[in-house]
Design an enzyme around this catalytic site. Structure first.
Site, short mmCIF file in Angstrom:
data_model
loop_
_atom_site.label_atom_id
_atom_site.label_comp_id
_atom_site.label_asym_id
_atom_site.label_seq_id
_atom_site.Cartn_x
_atom_site.Cartn_y
_atom_site.Cartn_z
N GLY A 81 0.90 -1.62 0.19
CA GLY A 81 0.18 -0.58 -0.40
C GLY A 81 0.98 1.28 -0.30
O GLY A 81 2.07 1.41 0.94
N ARG A 145 0.88 -5.52 -4.73
CA ARG A 145 1.55 -6.72 -3.98
C ARG A 145 1.52 -7.86 -4.47
O ARG A 145 1.40 -8.96 -3.56
CB ARG A 145 -0.42 -7.07 -2.76
CG ARG A 145 -0.60 -5.51 -2.39
CD ARG A 145 -1.65 -5.30 -1.53
NE ARG A 145 -1.86 -4.22 -0.64
CZ ARG A 145 -1.97 -3.49 -0.07
NH1 ARG A 145 -0.87 -4.67 0.77
NH2 ARG A 145 -2.02 -2.45 0.83
N ASP A 176 6.32 -8.37 5.51
CA ASP A 176 5.57 -9.10 4.40
C ASP A 176 6.95 -8.96 3.57
O ASP A 176 7.81 -9.95 2.76
CB ASP A 176 4.63 -9.46 3.99
CG ASP A 176 3.86 -10.07 4.99
OD1 ASP A 176 3.65 -10.62 5.91
OD2 ASP A 176 2.47 -10.02 4.75
N LYS A 202 8.46 0.20 5.47
CA LYS A 202 7.17 1.46 5.22
C LYS A 202 5.36 0.72 5.93
O LYS A 202 5.70 -0.29 5.39
CB LYS A 202 7.18 1.17 3.75
CG LYS A 202 6.09 2.35 2.68
CD LYS A 202 5.06 0.86 1.94
CE LYS A 202 4.38 0.07 2.88
NZ LYS A 202 3.43 -1.08 1.98
N THR A 203 5.19 1.89 5.87
CA THR A 203 3.67 1.46 6.20
C THR A 203 2.89 2.45 6.75
O THR A 203 3.86 3.10 8.10
CB THR A 203 3.13 0.15 6.60
OG1 THR A 203 1.90 -0.51 6.56
CG2 THR A 203 3.59 -0.45 7.77
N ASP A 205 0.31 1.81 8.22
CA ASP A 205 -0.37 1.09 10.13
C ASP A 205 0.71 1.12 10.72
O ASP A 205 -0.19 0.78 12.14
CB ASP A 205 -0.21 -0.43 9.30
CG ASP A 205 -1.83 -0.81 8.19
OD1 ASP A 205 -1.76 0.31 7.61
OD2 ASP A 205 -1.82 -1.74 7.48
P1 FBP Z 1 0.53 -1.89 3.44
O1 FBP Z 1 0.74 -3.33 5.14
O2 FBP Z 1 1.21 -2.88 2.28
O3 FBP Z 1 1.38 -1.02 3.74
O4 FBP Z 1 -0.88 -1.02 3.17
C1 FBP Z 1 -1.74 -0.55 4.33
C2 FBP Z 1 -2.64 -0.48 4.07
O5 FBP Z 1 -2.77 0.79 3.76
C3 FBP Z 1 -4.08 -0.94 5.55
O6 FBP Z 1 -3.75 0.48 5.81
C4 FBP Z 1 -5.74 -1.02 3.92
O7 FBP Z 1 -6.28 -2.29 5.37
C5 FBP Z 1 -4.68 -2.01 3.08
O8 FBP Z 1 -3.20 -1.25 2.91
C6 FBP Z 1 -5.36 -1.59 2.33
O9 FBP Z 1 -4.80 -1.90 1.21
P2 FBP Z 1 -5.21 -2.25 -0.89
O10 FBP Z 1 -4.33 -1.40 -1.09
O11 FBP Z 1 -4.86 -2.91 -1.22
O12 FBP Z 1 -6.58 -1.89 -0.66
#
Ligand code: FBP
Length: 551
Positions: A81, A145, A176, A202-203, A205
């Site tokens: 993400g 992803r 991951d 990165k994230t 979250d």
């Molecule tokens: P990452 O863990 O890859 O950084 O993504 C975080 C996130 O933004 C989460 O908060 C959310 O649940 C998810 O990605 C949403 O995923 P997508 O972009 O595939 O809709």
């Protein structure tokens, strides 16, 4: 390349991100090996799984000239993400590589890990990079992803790297992706492939952190954007005095984002998944908690308020966990039968007939709309996609039901009108605030320095983040030191441990110490938008989470 730019983008492009003192003003730095780092648990197993990258020393940069190295040709991928600051990691990486040797080159693989395997790439030059400096988004090379975890993918990626002469890779991703970066580093070292691999944390979250990684990039800016929005809603609620706002916030499983936004804005309630799990609270118990606040506020004549809900909350409720487990199982074994049933009602009936009495009871509490979401939305492994469940609507709906019961029993006389929101995508591509602009640039620059020092299997680590950037330290942590074994799909897998909210930690303690007051008195804070220019108190403050954790 962007065709048009806003005035802010234009002004922002002139911003020169700050670097840790050791790298500032183009200073030369050399890498010093420190103590050997081993993981906290599962040492023997991890040693066997990663014989070539296990037990490496912590690396740190100190003033001094780095020994000369050959020309570095690096490849970079953005994984998962979006998070504010990704472009600055690439900018730092590019500038760091050029500072080591102007002949060094950088390639970006397009669309995430899949681009590395499919050999889709672009050469990143100074002109190509210029319009992306200090901007949000991952659009410079795109993200994806795809998981990079199989030997065939590693071999294909190596073939592509060799064709371009690439001898170094940087993986910008979450837990991951960095786990996979570690596997890639191990494989390339074991096979003497001649390609070194370094990761960057990165994230949005905020769940890739530990004693070596003080925060993942993007969390700071994203939570500031959400906090602005939550603050605006608080003010709207306090002005109109007629709605309860249920706001779901991204964050997959961990509740760091919701907690940080609560600390920045003081809403009437903020649920924390990790606490729900620790107290083994069922959906009805969580609902009761919110109902209690609504009833008490109504008794004070207040029929409005704001509740924050972390995206993954239902995964933490034991009754919902059991229901989801059983649904996954039933759906996996009856996929085509369910598809062929003529109506949604038939599907629901079928599921009721298959669920255990307990899970059936939990299923029956859910509004029909949510029941259908649980049936329909499944990921590629056939699992229910919990993050797609409209938890904010689910909670608002059941709180409403319960209040109607209380009204009928004459124990509540208030009004309950609801507005639901989900904040997630709004913050992921925001232009990085000063903290993320500097931190990301520093991470990229450090990754370049690690590659220059011939390191592989490391993640860039910039620390001292509660201090001014000049006092930050830069180095690398062996990825294997952050691993543990976890049960995934029936087997023990080496993974970087996800950091959930610690209930003994200071950020949660601050919420716990204040939430009763925030629930009933209106202590709302309105942080306003991310500030890029102006007094340090408004534009250079790190998150409350980081400030409290490092205090
Ligand atoms: P990452 O863990 O890859 O950084 O993504 C975080 C996130 O933004 C989460 O908060 C959310 O649940 C998810 O990605 C949403 O995923 P997508 O972009 O595939 O809709």
């Amino acid at each position: 390349m962007p065709l048009e730019v806003s005035p802010l983008q234009q002004a922002r492009s002139a911003y020169q991100p700050k670097l840790p003192g050791v790298f500032a003003n183009g200073a030369a730095a050399h890498c010093v090996d420190g103590e050997v780092l081993e993981p906290a648990t599962d040492r023997e197993e991890l040693k066997q799984l990663f014989p070539n990258t296990y037990g490496l020393p912590v690396a740190s940069f100190e003033p001094g000239t780095a020994p000369a190295t050959g020309v570095l040709k690096a490849g970079v991928i953005l994984s998962g993400g979006q998070a504010p600051g990704g472009h600055n990691v690439i900018a730092g990486l590019f500038d760091g590589l050029k500072a080591l040797n102007p002949a060094n080159q950088l390639y970006g693989f397009l669309g995430g890990p899949g681009g590395l395997v499919a050999n889709r790439y672009v050469e990143i030059t100074s002109e190509f990079l210029a319009p992306y400096r200090n901007t949000g988004g991952f659009d410079i090379i795109g993200s994806g992803r795809d998981k990079l975890e199989k030997k065939e993918q590693f071999d294909q990626a190596l073939e592509n790297c060799r064709a371009l002469g690439i001898n170094s890779l940087v993986v910008i991703g979450g837990d991951d992706s960095n786990t996979n970066a570690c596997a890639l580093a191990e494989y390339y070292r074991a096979t003497n492939a001649g390609v070194n691999v370094v990761g960057c944390p990165k994230t949005i979250d905020g769940d890739l952190k530990n004693q070596f990684i003080q925060t993942s990039f993007g969390f700071d800016t994203a939570t500031k954007v959400y906090s602005e929005l939550v603050g605006n809603i608080l003010r709207d609620a306090n002005s109109a005095k007629k709605y309860y706002h249920f706001i779901k916030l991204m964050g997959r499983s961990a509740s760091h984002i919701a907690l940080e936004c609560a600390l920045q804005t003081h809403p009437n309630a903020c649920l924390v998944g990790e606490e729900v799990a620790a107290k083994r609270q069922s959906l009805c118990e969580v609902v009761e908690q919110l109902v209690d606040i609504v009833v008490k506020r109504a008794a004070q004549g207040k029929n409005f308020g704001v509740f924050l809900i972390p995206e993954g909350i239902i995964e933490f409720m034991p009754d919902m966990q059991q229901l989801i487990r059983e649904l996954n199982d039933i759906l996996a074994h009856n996929e085509s039968y369910l598809k062929d049933l003529p109506s949604q009602d038939d599907r629901r009936q079928f599921l009721f007939s298959k669920l255990s009495a307990e899970a059936g009871k939990s299923f029956s509490v859910l509004p029909q709309e949510i029941q259908l979401q649980l049936i329909l939305d499944r990921d590629s492994h056939g699992n229910v996609q919990v993050s797609r469940i409209e938890t904010e609507k689910l909670l608002a709906d059941i709180v409403g039901d319960r209040l109607r019961e209380l009204k009928a029993a004459r124990s509540y006389q208030g009004k309950f009108s609801v507005q639901c929101h989900f904040f997630g995508y709004e913050g992921r591509c925001a232009a990085p605030g000063n903290f993320d602009a500097d931190y990301c640039y520093s991470l990229g620059y450090t990754a370049a320095a690690l590659l220059g020092a011939g390191k592989t299997g490391y993640i860039a680590s910039v620390r001292g983040l509660n201090q001014p950037a000049a006092q930050w330290t830069a180095g690398g942590i062996p990825l294997t030191a952050m691993m543990n074994l976890e049960r995934r799909h029936g087997a023990d897998k080496p993974v970087i441990k996800k950091a959930l909210v610690e209930l003994e930690g200071k950020p949660f303690a601050e919420l716990a110490a204040n939430r009763e007051r925030w629930a009933l008195e209106d202590c709302y804070l309105y942080p306003g938008p991310v500030q890029y220019f102006g007094p340090s108190a408004t534009c250079d403050q790190p998150t409350r989470t980081l400030t409290l954790e490092l205090s």
